[in-house]
Design a protein around this motif. Structure first.
Motif, PDB file in Angstrom:
ATOM      1  N   VAL A   1       0.860  -1.185   0.000  1.00  0.00           N
ATOM      2  CA  VAL A   1       0.000   0.000   0.000  1.00  0.00           C
ATOM      3  C   VAL A   1       0.898   1.238   0.000  1.00  0.00           C
ATOM      4  N   PHE A   2       0.712   2.086  -1.018  1.00  0.00           N
ATOM      5  CA  PHE A   2       1.497   3.330  -1.123  1.00  0.00           C
ATOM      6  C   PHE A   2       0.544   4.518  -1.035  1.00  0.00           C
ATOM      7  N   THR A   3       0.623   5.267   0.056  1.00  0.00           N
ATOM      8  CA  THR A   3      -0.135   6.511   0.167  1.00  0.00           C
ATOM      9  C   THR A   3       0.846   7.661   0.042  1.00  0.00           C
ATOM     10  N   LYS A   4       0.769   8.402  -1.067  1.00  0.00           N
ATOM     11  CA  LYS A   4       1.649   9.557  -1.207  1.00  0.00           C
ATOM     12  C   LYS A   4       1.210  10.596  -0.176  1.00  0.00           C
ATOM     13  N   GLY A   5       2.181  11.103   0.584  1.00  0.00           N
ATOM     14  CA  GLY A   5       1.848  12.044   1.649  1.00  0.00           C
ATOM     15  C   GLY A   5       1.254  11.370   2.873  1.00  0.00           C
ATOM     16  N   GLY A   6       1.448  10.072   3.003  1.00  0.00           N
ATOM     17  CA  GLY A   6       0.799   9.309   4.076  1.00  0.00           C
ATOM     18  C   GLY A   6       1.583   9.213   5.376  1.00  0.00           C
TER      19      GLY A   6
ATOM     20  N   GLY B   1       4.503   1.681   1.265  1.00  0.00           N
ATOM     21  CA  GLY B   1       5.347   2.548   0.438  1.00  0.00           C
ATOM     22  C   GLY B   1       5.342   3.961   0.995  1.00  0.00           C
ATOM     23  N   LEU B   2       6.478   4.644   0.864  1.00  0.00           N
ATOM     24  CA  LEU B   2       6.629   5.995   1.418  1.00  0.00           C
ATOM     25  C   LEU B   2       7.165   6.937   0.356  1.00  0.00           C
ATOM     26  N   ASP B   3       6.741   8.212   0.423  1.00  0.00           N
ATOM     27  CA  ASP B   3       7.347   9.206  -0.469  1.00  0.00           C
ATOM     28  C   ASP B   3       8.545   9.844   0.241  1.00  0.00           C
ATOM     29  N   TRP B   4       9.212  10.788  -0.432  1.00  0.00           N
ATOM     30  CA  TRP B   4      10.491  11.324   0.051  1.00  0.00           C
ATOM     31  C   TRP B   4      10.349  12.251   1.262  1.00  0.00           C
TER      32      TRP B   4
ATOM     33  N   ALA C   1       7.277  -4.467   5.882  1.00  0.00           N
ATOM     34  CA  ALA C   1       8.424  -4.103   5.050  1.00  0.00           C
ATOM     35  C   ALA C   1       8.164  -2.683   4.546  1.00  0.00           C
ATOM     36  N   LEU C   2       9.223  -1.914   4.276  1.00  0.00           N
ATOM     37  CA  LEU C   2       9.059  -0.526   3.815  1.00  0.00           C
ATOM     38  C   LEU C   2       9.615  -0.378   2.412  1.00  0.00           C
ATOM     39  N   GLN C   3       8.923   0.410   1.586  1.00  0.00           N
ATOM     40  CA  GLN C   3       9.339   0.628   0.197  1.00  0.00           C
ATOM     41  C   GLN C   3       9.471   2.123  -0.068  1.00  0.00           C
ATOM     42  N   GLY C   4      10.597   2.516  -0.671  1.00  0.00           N
ATOM     43  CA  GLY C   4      10.774   3.911  -1.057  1.00  0.00           C
ATOM     44  C   GLY C   4      12.234   4.308  -0.972  1.00  0.00           C
ATOM     45  N   ASN C   5      12.460   5.575  -0.919  1.00  0.00           N
ATOM     46  CA  ASN C   5      11.647   6.745  -1.042  1.00  0.00           C
ATOM     47  C   ASN C   5      12.459   7.912  -1.604  1.00  0.00           C
ATOM     48  N   LEU C   6      13.347   7.606  -2.578  1.00  0.00           N
ATOM     49  CA  LEU C   6      14.218   8.630  -3.169  1.00  0.00           C
ATOM     50  C   LEU C   6      13.389   9.652  -3.959  1.00  0.00           C
ATOM     51  N   ASP C   7      13.708  10.925  -3.765  1.00  0.00           N
ATOM     52  CA  ASP C   7      13.086  11.991  -4.570  1.00  0.00           C
ATOM     53  C   ASP C   7      13.440  11.763  -6.044  1.00  0.00           C
ATOM     54  N   PRO C   8      12.449  11.603  -6.932  1.00  0.00           N
ATOM     55  CA  PRO C   8      12.756  11.330  -8.346  1.00  0.00           C
ATOM     56  C   PRO C   8      13.642  12.393  -8.984  1.00  0.00           C
ATOM     57  N   ASN C   9      13.640  13.600  -8.444  1.00  0.00           N
ATOM     58  CA  ASN C   9      14.467  14.675  -9.012  1.00  0.00           C
ATOM     59  C   ASN C   9      15.959  14.488  -8.770  1.00  0.00           C
ATOM     60  N   VAL C  10      16.321  13.575  -7.855  1.00  0.00           N
ATOM     61  CA  VAL C  10      17.740  13.248  -7.660  1.00  0.00           C
ATOM     62  C   VAL C  10      18.336  12.754  -8.981  1.00  0.00           C
ATOM     63  N   LEU C  11      17.512  12.145  -9.824  1.00  0.00           N
ATOM     64  CA  LEU C  11      18.009  11.556 -11.073  1.00  0.00           C
ATOM     65  C   LEU C  11      18.434  12.601 -12.102  1.00  0.00           C
ATOM     66  N   PHE C  12      18.225  13.880 -11.792  1.00  0.00           N
ATOM     67  CA  PHE C  12      18.726  14.951 -12.671  1.00  0.00           C
ATOM     68  C   PHE C  12      20.126  15.417 -12.270  1.00  0.00           C
TER      69      PHE C  12
END
Ligand code: CP3
Length: 375
Positions: A247-252, A268-271, A292-303
């Motif tokens: 279960v991934f709640t953005k901003g959760g 799942g966790l956001d950044w 178990a926890l899933q995440g949570n790198l800011d996608p903008n790191v990839l720039f």
């Protein structure tokens, strides 16, 4: 019927079992940042042309796996296939977000809603089976759906939204209508995910992308309760294999303690969340229950350049800390000993502007750094 799994690292981490490295996959890993995806989409004519054609859906699901040693594949489809099957008329114009021709805005429209005939979603289940065959056991296949609340956002707004004004108007002015829509959505999502499991999905994920826009006190009855209603109906096992539920709640993050009570294996966790704090809250101890926890790198790191990507990946891994490494079988259960585990991912979907080379750096950094941390 399907080949045995060669790389079960992702499934083991979902079940809180020890692994030699931290598994990694990326939300939207098959998508527009890959030139080969754009080429296939051009052939198919549109996004839905891709998603409804079994051969194209299989091809684009496998594209990121040909480039990177990812530890899981995710079905190529969309969360909005379910409201489309309910008759809302989904379309995607190039360069724009999704649109529904018949949004659900009044009592009559809510009254008409029903769990759709799953035959209308046959193309999704056929894609799951075809992808599973094509994977040939390389990595597990994740199926997915939107959460009842996140689907309701699109169904009422008729498109993406900045302020969620229409859906929140219904929530506050006519909570009875909102509850009826969420109940239908929950039962539809549960049937949809169970059909994906039967078709070959080895784990399932519920995307509650817009749960975090709700007020405290509204999130619990309008999002969390209906995610729980879905989970309560899902198959736990298929053909002798456990099917982990994410279960991934953005901003959760503010509601993590409450989400710890959900009947699922992974959160799942956001950044914006601290993995260290989340592990304390819901990660559990060796031998004890937890998520178990899933995440949570800011996608903008990839720039950023490679060295910075590696450093930011290391920060995420170190924030979670070393996962448990007990490879023993527990004599009481005859199952592997469980404990805190982490699945590496982004905190939300990868941006279409991401340089593909950055993803290679990220995946390599997760594998190398997480092996190092277990020494
Ligand atoms: O992760 C994957 O690789 C699997 C495929 C996948 C897609 N959508 C393909 C897609 C998954 C898991 C989704 C989920 C999804 N779809 C969510 C939940 C995850 C999240 O991002 O919060 C949501 C909210 C949607 C709804 C949706 N679909 C939107 C808002 C858009 C347009 C936004 C955008 O990125 O342009 C889509 C279209 C979409 N779904 C694309 C892809 C690859 C891009 C469409 C294209 O190729 O033109």
């Amino acid at each position: 019927m399907f080949a045995p799994l060669q790389n079960d690292t992702f499934i083991r981490a979902c079940l809180r079992q020890a692994t030699d490295h931290t598994p990694v996959w990326l939300m939207r890993q098959a998508g527009r940042y890959l030139p080969e995806y754009r080429a296939t989409r051009d052939l198919a004519g549109s996004f839905m042309g891709l998603a409804t054609n079994v051969d194209y859906a299989t091809e684009v699901t496998l594209q990121p796996l040909e480039r990177y040693p990812l530890d899981a594949a995710i079905l190529f489809s969309d969360i909005l296939t379910v409201p489309d099957a309910m008759g809302l008329g989904l379309s995607f114009a190039l360069g724009e977000g999704p649109k529904f021709a018949h949004p659900v805005r009044d009592e009559a429209a809510v009254a008409r809603l029903e769990v759709p005939d799953l035959d209308k979603l046959r193309y999704v289940f056929d894609a799951v089976t075809a992808i599973r065959k094509a994977l040939n056991g390389r990595v597990p296949l994740i199926g997915f759906s939107g959460s009842p609340w996140t689907l309701a956002c699109y169904m009422v707004e008729g498109a993406g939204s900045n302020d969620y004004r229409l859906v929140k108007t219904m929530l506050y002015a006519r909570p009875d209508l909102m509850h009826r829509m969420l109940a239908v959505n929950a039962d539809a999502v549960a049937a949809y995910l169970n059909a994906q499991i039967e078709a070959g999905a080895q784990a399932v994920m519920i995307f509650d992308s817009w749960g975090g826009v709700l007020a405290d006190g509204a999130f619990q009855p309008f999002s969390l309760a209906y995610t729980a209603r879905v989970l309560g109906q899902l198959k736990r096992e298929h053909e002798g294999q456990r099917i982990p539920r994410i279960v991934f709640t953005k901003g959760g993050a503010p509601w993590l303690d409450e989400m710890g009570g959900l009947d699922c294996e992974v959160l799942g966790l956001d950044w914006t969340a601290s993995l260290a704090r989340a592990r304390q809250q819901v990660g559990g101890a060796v031998g004890g229950p937890g998520k178990a926890l899933q995440g949570n790198l800011d996608p903008n790191v990839l720039f950023a350049p490679p060295a910075q990507i590696r450093a930011e990946v290391a920060k995420v891994l170190e924030s979670f800390g070393a996962p448990h490494t007990e490879h023993r079988i527990d004599p009481a259960t005859s199952l592997p000993v469980v404990g805190p585990t982490h699945i590496f991912n982004l905190g939300h979907g990868i941006s279409q502007h991401t340089p593909p080379e950055s993803v290679a750096v990220l995946v390599d950094a997760v594998h190398a750094c997480s092996r190092q941390m277990r020494r």
